[in-house]
Write a protein that holds these residues in place. Structure first.
Motif, PDB file in Angstrom:
ATOM      1  N   VAL A 135      33.301  46.170  35.459  1.00  0.00           N
ATOM      2  CA  VAL A 135      32.274  47.043  35.998  1.00  0.00           C
ATOM      3  C   VAL A 135      32.341  47.019  37.515  1.00  0.00           C
ATOM      4  O   VAL A 135      32.335  45.948  38.131  1.00  0.00           O
ATOM      5  CB  VAL A 135      30.870  46.607  35.521  1.00  0.00           C
ATOM      6  N   GLY A 136      32.434  48.196  38.123  1.00  0.00           N
ATOM      7  CA  GLY A 136      32.442  48.288  39.577  1.00  0.00           C
ATOM      8  C   GLY A 136      33.720  47.781  40.215  1.00  0.00           C
ATOM      9  O   GLY A 136      33.728  47.424  41.388  1.00  0.00           O
ATOM     10  N   GLU A 140      39.707  47.964  42.769  1.00  0.00           N
ATOM     11  CA  GLU A 140      40.555  46.784  42.652  1.00  0.00           C
ATOM     12  C   GLU A 140      41.591  46.963  41.542  1.00  0.00           C
ATOM     13  O   GLU A 140      42.763  46.601  41.692  1.00  0.00           O
ATOM     14  CB  GLU A 140      39.712  45.535  42.394  1.00  0.00           C
ATOM     15  N   LEU A 141      41.163  47.524  40.427  1.00  0.00           N
ATOM     16  CA  LEU A 141      42.078  47.757  39.321  1.00  0.00           C
ATOM     17  C   LEU A 141      43.159  48.763  39.717  1.00  0.00           C
ATOM     18  O   LEU A 141      44.342  48.567  39.419  1.00  0.00           O
ATOM     19  CB  LEU A 141      41.317  48.253  38.089  1.00  0.00           C
ATOM     20  N   ASP A 142      42.771  49.826  40.419  1.00  0.00           N
ATOM     21  CA  ASP A 142      43.751  50.808  40.911  1.00  0.00           C
ATOM     22  C   ASP A 142      44.768  50.145  41.837  1.00  0.00           C
ATOM     23  O   ASP A 142      45.966  50.428  41.772  1.00  0.00           O
ATOM     24  CB  ASP A 142      43.052  51.948  41.661  1.00  0.00           C
ATOM     25  N   LEU A 143      44.285  49.247  42.701  1.00  0.00           N
ATOM     26  CA  LEU A 143      45.167  48.539  43.627  1.00  0.00           C
ATOM     27  C   LEU A 143      46.176  47.687  42.861  1.00  0.00           C
ATOM     28  O   LEU A 143      47.377  47.693  43.162  1.00  0.00           O
ATOM     29  CB  LEU A 143      44.336  47.665  44.571  1.00  0.00           C
ATOM     30  N   LEU A 144      45.716  46.969  41.852  1.00  0.00           N
ATOM     31  CA  LEU A 144      46.617  46.129  41.062  1.00  0.00           C
ATOM     32  C   LEU A 144      47.633  46.951  40.274  1.00  0.00           C
ATOM     33  O   LEU A 144      48.819  46.632  40.252  1.00  0.00           O
ATOM     34  CB  LEU A 144      45.811  45.243  40.108  1.00  0.00           C
ATOM     35  N   VAL A 160      49.231  41.078  46.891  1.00  0.00           N
ATOM     36  CA  VAL A 160      47.870  41.537  46.657  1.00  0.00           C
ATOM     37  C   VAL A 160      46.963  40.359  47.000  1.00  0.00           C
ATOM     38  O   VAL A 160      47.112  39.275  46.456  1.00  0.00           O
ATOM     39  CB  VAL A 160      47.659  41.947  45.186  1.00  0.00           C
ATOM     40  N   THR A 161      46.059  40.575  47.928  1.00  0.00           N
ATOM     41  CA  THR A 161      45.157  39.494  48.325  1.00  0.00           C
ATOM     42  C   THR A 161      43.773  39.743  47.773  1.00  0.00           C
ATOM     43  O   THR A 161      43.465  40.829  47.284  1.00  0.00           O
ATOM     44  CB  THR A 161      45.075  39.376  49.866  1.00  0.00           C
ATOM     45  N   SER A 166      36.676  48.062  52.092  1.00  0.00           N
ATOM     46  CA  SER A 166      35.501  48.939  51.969  1.00  0.00           C
ATOM     47  C   SER A 166      35.787  49.984  50.903  1.00  0.00           C
ATOM     48  O   SER A 166      36.929  50.296  50.598  1.00  0.00           O
ATOM     49  CB  SER A 166      35.201  49.601  53.316  1.00  0.00           C
ATOM     50  N   ARG A 167      34.758  50.538  50.351  1.00  0.00           N
ATOM     51  CA  ARG A 167      34.921  51.531  49.289  1.00  0.00           C
ATOM     52  C   ARG A 167      35.589  52.808  49.784  1.00  0.00           C
ATOM     53  O   ARG A 167      36.121  53.563  49.015  1.00  0.00           O
ATOM     54  CB  ARG A 167      33.561  51.871  48.690  1.00  0.00           C
ATOM     55  N   HIS A 168      35.548  53.056  51.101  1.00  0.00           N
ATOM     56  CA  HIS A 168      36.104  54.274  51.655  1.00  0.00           C
ATOM     57  C   HIS A 168      37.345  53.957  52.465  1.00  0.00           C
ATOM     58  O   HIS A 168      37.449  54.274  53.628  1.00  0.00           O
ATOM     59  CB  HIS A 168      35.067  54.991  52.538  1.00  0.00           C
TER      60      HIS A 168
END
Length: 175
Positions: A135-136, A140-144, A160-161, A166-168
């Motif tokens: 959730v939320g 992060e999932l897209d980055l991984l 990947v750290t 930020s969200r934007h």
């Protein structure tokens, strides 16, 4: 005497040493021979002579860690494995221990804290994967997932750290 970490050190050398000590202890206990051992494992820095020839009487290692290990070995129970504090701290998450009486050792101003190694814990672990949704954590999932895809496509490692962006966040130029 066995040295772990010379000439090549590994992160888990203390664990390897304790597991080897326990294997020797168990072999002695199980053998039909009338053998007994007293084993100690101590962790620390030593001066190691890489070109030493022990068969010809050359010393291989020297230093306080070696001397302390010898004192602990003398204090170990018959068919027991005694470890010093550094070894205990490095391996307590993978070896089961029981506290032992502090050892009064020559050359030490205070008694040494020691533990009796009992059994190694299993290395095989099963991790339960949660079925709960992340959730939320879409960014992060897209980055991984993107890092994994780039690693496969480019055949290069990706870093990947755990830094929270930020969200934007802006995409790098050229993407």
């Amino acid at each position: 005497m066995a040295l772990f970490g010379a000439p090549l050190a590994h992160e888990d050398d203390p664990e390897r040493a304790v597991r080897a000590a326990l294997a020797i202890r168990d072999w002695v206990r199980d053998t039909d021979e009338d053998l007994q051992v007293r084993i100690a494992v101590n962790t620390g820095e030593a001066l190691v002579l890489l070109g030493a020839r022990p068969s010809e009487g050359d010393g291989m290692a020297a230093g306080d860690v070696v001397n302390t290990a010898a004192r602990l070995q003398s204090a170990a129970q018959v068919n027991g494995v005694l470890v010093g504090e550094s070894t205990y701290r490095a391996t307590r998450h993978v070896i089961d221990y029981e506290g032992a009486e502090p050892v009064v050792a020559k050359g030490k101003s205070e008694p040494l804290a020691v533990w009796e190694a009992l059994e190694p814990r299993s290395r095989a672990t099963i991790e339960a994967v949660s079925s709960a949704p992340l959730v939320g954590r879409a960014d992060e999932l897209d980055l991984l997932v993107g890092s994994l895809q780039r690693a496969r496509r480019d055949r290069e490692p990706q870093l990947v750290t755990g830094c929270r962006r930020s969200r934007h966040r802006e995409e790098p130029p050229g993407r």
